[in-house]
Design a protein around this motif. Structure first.
Motif, PDB file in Angstrom:
ATOM      1  N   ARG A 159      25.624 -41.010   1.843  1.00 20.68           N
ATOM      2  CA  ARG A 159      24.556 -42.021   1.866  1.00 20.68           C
ATOM      3  C   ARG A 159      23.192 -41.332   1.986  1.00 20.68           C
ATOM      4  O   ARG A 159      22.489 -41.432   2.988  1.00 20.68           O
ATOM      5  CB  ARG A 159      24.768 -43.003   3.015  1.00 20.68           C
ATOM      6  CG  ARG A 159      25.938 -43.957   2.832  1.00 20.68           C
ATOM      7  CD  ARG A 159      25.766 -44.863   1.605  1.00 20.68           C
ATOM      8  NE  ARG A 159      24.548 -45.649   1.674  1.00 20.68           N
ATOM      9  CZ  ARG A 159      24.472 -46.877   2.215  1.00 20.68           C
ATOM     10  NH1 ARG A 159      25.565 -47.445   2.698  1.00 20.68           N
ATOM     11  NH2 ARG A 159      23.333 -47.531   2.218  1.00 20.68           N
ATOM     12  N   HIS A 160      22.810 -40.613   0.931  1.00 21.97           N
ATOM     13  CA  HIS A 160      21.524 -39.914   0.936  1.00 21.97           C
ATOM     14  C   HIS A 160      20.354 -40.889   0.962  1.00 21.97           C
ATOM     15  O   HIS A 160      19.266 -40.545   1.423  1.00 21.97           O
ATOM     16  CB  HIS A 160      21.428 -39.005  -0.288  1.00 21.97           C
ATOM     17  CG  HIS A 160      22.543 -38.006  -0.380  1.00 21.97           C
ATOM     18  ND1 HIS A 160      22.665 -36.959   0.504  1.00 21.97           N
ATOM     19  CD2 HIS A 160      23.599 -37.916  -1.228  1.00 21.97           C
ATOM     20  CE1 HIS A 160      23.739 -36.253   0.203  1.00 21.97           C
ATOM     21  NE2 HIS A 160      24.330 -36.809  -0.846  1.00 21.97           N
ATOM     22  N   ASP A 161      20.596 -42.101   0.487  1.00 20.14           N
ATOM     23  CA  ASP A 161      19.541 -43.113   0.519  1.00 20.14           C
ATOM     24  C   ASP A 161      19.159 -43.478   1.949  1.00 20.14           C
ATOM     25  O   ASP A 161      18.043 -43.932   2.202  1.00 20.14           O
ATOM     26  CB  ASP A 161      19.986 -44.371  -0.227  1.00 20.14           C
ATOM     27  CG  ASP A 161      21.247 -44.988   0.378  1.00 20.14           C
ATOM     28  OD1 ASP A 161      22.202 -44.232   0.660  1.00 20.14           O
ATOM     29  OD2 ASP A 161      21.276 -46.219   0.563  1.00 20.14           O
ATOM     30  N   CYS A 162      20.087 -43.257   2.886  1.00 20.48           N
ATOM     31  CA  CYS A 162      19.802 -43.502   4.302  1.00 20.48           C
ATOM     32  C   CYS A 162      19.301 -42.239   5.003  1.00 20.48           C
ATOM     33  O   CYS A 162      18.473 -42.323   5.911  1.00 20.48           O
ATOM     34  CB  CYS A 162      21.058 -44.013   5.009  1.00 20.48           C
ATOM     35  SG  CYS A 162      21.670 -45.599   4.395  1.00 20.48           S
ATOM     36  N   ILE A 163      19.807 -41.099   4.578  1.00 20.62           N
ATOM     37  CA  ILE A 163      19.464 -39.831   5.245  1.00 20.62           C
ATOM     38  C   ILE A 163      18.003 -39.460   5.027  1.00 20.62           C
ATOM     39  O   ILE A 163      17.280 -39.135   5.982  1.00 20.62           O
ATOM     40  CB  ILE A 163      20.374 -38.690   4.744  1.00 20.62           C
ATOM     41  CG1 ILE A 163      21.812 -38.921   5.206  1.00 20.62           C
ATOM     42  CG2 ILE A 163      19.865 -37.341   5.250  1.00 20.62           C
ATOM     43  CD1 ILE A 163      22.807 -37.947   4.602  1.00 20.62           C
ATOM     44  N   GLU A 164      17.566 -39.460   3.780  1.00 23.33           N
ATOM     45  CA  GLU A 164      16.241 -38.940   3.462  1.00 23.33           C
ATOM     46  C   GLU A 164      15.099 -39.687   4.147  1.00 23.33           C
ATOM     47  O   GLU A 164      14.174 -39.052   4.669  1.00 23.33           O
ATOM     48  CB  GLU A 164      16.044 -38.895   1.947  1.00 23.33           C
ATOM     49  CG  GLU A 164      17.001 -37.951   1.229  1.00 23.33           C
ATOM     50  CD  GLU A 164      17.056 -36.560   1.859  1.00 23.33           C
ATOM     51  OE1 GLU A 164      15.992 -36.013   2.210  1.00 23.33           O
ATOM     52  OE2 GLU A 164      18.173 -36.037   2.006  1.00 23.33           O
ATOM     53  N   PRO A 165      15.109 -41.026   4.188  1.00 24.56           N
ATOM     54  CA  PRO A 165      14.026 -41.713   4.911  1.00 24.56           C
ATOM     55  C   PRO A 165      13.996 -41.374   6.403  1.00 24.56           C
ATOM     56  O   PRO A 165      12.923 -41.258   6.998  1.00 24.56           O
ATOM     57  CB  PRO A 165      14.333 -43.199   4.697  1.00 24.56           C
ATOM     58  CG  PRO A 165      15.161 -43.242   3.456  1.00 24.56           C
ATOM     59  CD  PRO A 165      15.980 -41.998   3.493  1.00 24.56           C
ATOM     60  N   VAL A 166      15.183 -41.224   6.996  1.00 31.57           N
ATOM     61  CA  VAL A 166      15.255 -40.895   8.421  1.00 31.57           C
ATOM     62  C   VAL A 166      14.699 -39.495   8.670  1.00 31.57           C
ATOM     63  O   VAL A 166      13.896 -39.279   9.582  1.00 31.57           O
ATOM     64  CB  VAL A 166      16.710 -40.990   8.931  1.00 31.57           C
ATOM     65  CG1 VAL A 166      16.809 -40.459  10.362  1.00 31.57           C
ATOM     66  CG2 VAL A 166      17.198 -42.421   8.863  1.00 31.57           C
ATOM     67  N   ILE A 167      15.110 -38.533   7.840  1.00 33.95           N
ATOM     68  CA  ILE A 167      14.618 -37.164   7.994  1.00 33.95           C
ATOM     69  C   ILE A 167      13.108 -37.118   7.813  1.00 33.95           C
ATOM     70  O   ILE A 167      12.392 -36.437   8.563  1.00 33.95           O
ATOM     71  CB  ILE A 167      15.318 -36.234   6.984  1.00 33.95           C
ATOM     72  CG1 ILE A 167      16.747 -35.970   7.446  1.00 33.95           C
ATOM     73  CG2 ILE A 167      14.565 -34.921   6.841  1.00 33.95           C
ATOM     74  CD1 ILE A 167      17.541 -35.073   6.521  1.00 33.95           C
ATOM     75  N   SER A 168      12.612 -37.857   6.853  1.00 32.34           N
ATOM     76  CA  SER A 168      11.164 -37.893   6.607  1.00 32.34           C
ATOM     77  C   SER A 168      10.407 -38.370   7.842  1.00 32.34           C
ATOM     78  O   SER A 168       9.376 -37.804   8.222  1.00 32.34           O
ATOM     79  CB  SER A 168      10.862 -38.796   5.419  1.00 32.34           C
ATOM     80  OG  SER A 168       9.475 -38.854   5.169  1.00 32.34           O
TER      81      SER A 168
END
Length: 442
Positions: free
Chosen positions: A98-107
């Motif tokens: 679920r990269h769509d969830c990971i990337e916003p969180v990491i940002s």
């Protein structure tokens, strides 16, 4: 239709109604504390864990990862991040892709440098789970987001990437070693030993003798220094093992350079390891192993120096070993000596013919693949020098295949040149096999 901004609890309540469940039924069927579920659904507390959300998804017949895009709200409270919720969330998102969830969180996490530790913790969890590809991305984020070049977390991330990169691709291994090397002394001491040993082995397989000698010296010095401090170190192996390994690789490097007399000094050192502290029975077995290796390598040095008279004795010694890898190393030595001093070892090769056939099982191991490649090359030379051209060409093709699969460019070019030298004697099938490989330049 569900909108991504709807609160998580509304979605859960809708599915409870859809399935005709009350709160107590959902709590019992999903294995969630009814009080916690009630508080979460009433907005009193954000108390649903990612594991509980997965249980609810299963209960409602939803796919894994259900409502993950809404779960981030469970991790934030007035701009404060819940570490105990975020780490499992990131790990689970990585597992499900679920990269769509990971990337916003990491940002969002990277807005505050202190939050990098959350990303690192998720990476470590994935690493321990052997989800290496997923962990690799998180470690790279940590490296990119860490400004303190002396950070232990930064050094650990480089170390993990070095470990993840290891395989039979020589170029990839070398790039990983170069990248990690500057951080080796910034690791915790108990990991420095394991890291130095790994660096030494990788460089040995790549025939980077200057680096092998440097890391082997560091390994022996550090292990002895840690012993003198008398501070208990929770290392992967006993300190005497790392000390012995340092001497072993130092001696091996001198051997590769043809400095046989100097090499013998180090071989005798690890063949008769002395240690200032008492050793338990398990560690004594490791010391005994170094003694066995020392005996084998003293044979090796004698054979490499051209002592033909000791070949049969050495072959007897190899035959009594249970380690296929050590037999392979011994046969390489015998072939090198036979090629250098022009004597026959056909009887030795015949004796170990079944063992030689088993060397193909090493193709997934870095050091053993390197040994297998070198064995095939020296055997090709041996066959050519004894007039067995077809056998030499077959060995060259095997060596060429190994060099190709391992991205060993110099070995690949060397094998290509060797085949070209005898190409006029090759069969149609051998020519066809050879033409499968592209032409490369060094």
């Amino acid at each position: 239709m569900r909108g991504v901004n709807r609160p998580l609890r509304w979605e859960i309540e809708d599915h409870m109604k859809l399935h005709g469940y009350n709160l107590n039924q959902v709590a019992e069927l999903a294995g969630i504390n009814a009080g916690n579920l009630s508080r979460a659904l009433n907005g009193v507390a954000r108390s649903i864990t990612i594991g509980q959300l997965d249980a609810l998804a299963k209960l409602f017949g939803q796919a894994p990862g259900w409502l993950y895009e809404l779960y981030i709200e469970e991790c934030i409270s007035e701009e404060k991040w819940s570490r105990r919720r975020l780490i499992p969330y990131l790990v689970r998102c990585a597992e499900l892709g679920r990269h769509d969830c990971i990337e916003p969180v990491i940002s969002k996490l990277l807005d505050n440098p202190k939050n990098v530790s959350i990303i690192f913790a998720a990476a470590e969890k994935l690493f321990q789970m052997e989800r290496l590809q997923e962990a690799e991305h998180f470690y790279q984020v940590v490296i990119d987001g860490t400004k303190d070049s002396f950070s232990e977390m930064l050094a650990m991330s480089h170390y993990r990437l070095f470990l993840i990169a290891q395989g039979t691709d020589a170029e990839k291994n070398w790039r990983a070693a170069i990248r990690f090397e500057p951080y080796r002394n910034r690791l915790p001491e108990h990991l420095q030993l394991a890291a130095l040993l790994k660096l030494t082995k990788v460089c040995f397989a790549l025939q980077k003798w200057d680096e092998v000698e440097k890391f082997a010296d560091e390994l022996a010095e550090l292990s002895m220094a840690l012993c003198r401090t008398r501070v208990k170190i929770e290392s992967e192996r006993h300190l005497v093992y790392y000390y012995g390994a340092g001497l072993l690789f130092k001696g091996a490097t001198l051997e590769k350079r043809g400095l046989y007399d100097q090499s013998k000094k180090y071989v005798r050192g690890y063949a008769n390891l002395e240690w200032p502290e008492p050793l338990d029975e398990e560690v004594k077995k490791e010391v005994e192993m170094f003694k066995i290796w020392g005996k084998a390598n003293l044979y090796t040095l004698e054979v490499l120096a051209g002592n033909e008279g000791i070949i049969d004795e050495y072959a007897d010694y190899l035959a009594n070993l249970n380690w296929l890898a050590d037999i392979l190393a011994g046969l390489i030595t015998i072939l090198k000596s036979a090629n250098t001093y022009a004597f026959s070892v056909d009887h030795v090769l015949s004796r170990f013919s079944e063992t030689i056939h088993a060397f193909h099982s090493f193709n997934d191991d870095l050091i053993l693949s390197d040994r297998h490649l070198r064995f095939r090359y020296h055997k090709a030379i041996y066959e050519f020098r004894h007039g067995r051209i077809q056998a030499g060409l077959d060995e060259t093709l095997q060596c060429l295949a190994l060099a190709h699969n391992m991205s060993r460019n110099e070995d690949y070019v060397r094998c290509t040149a060797l085949f070209e030298q005898y190409k006029d004697y090759a069969s149609e099938q051998q020519i066809e096999s050879f033409l499968q490989y592209p032409i490369r330049a060094v």
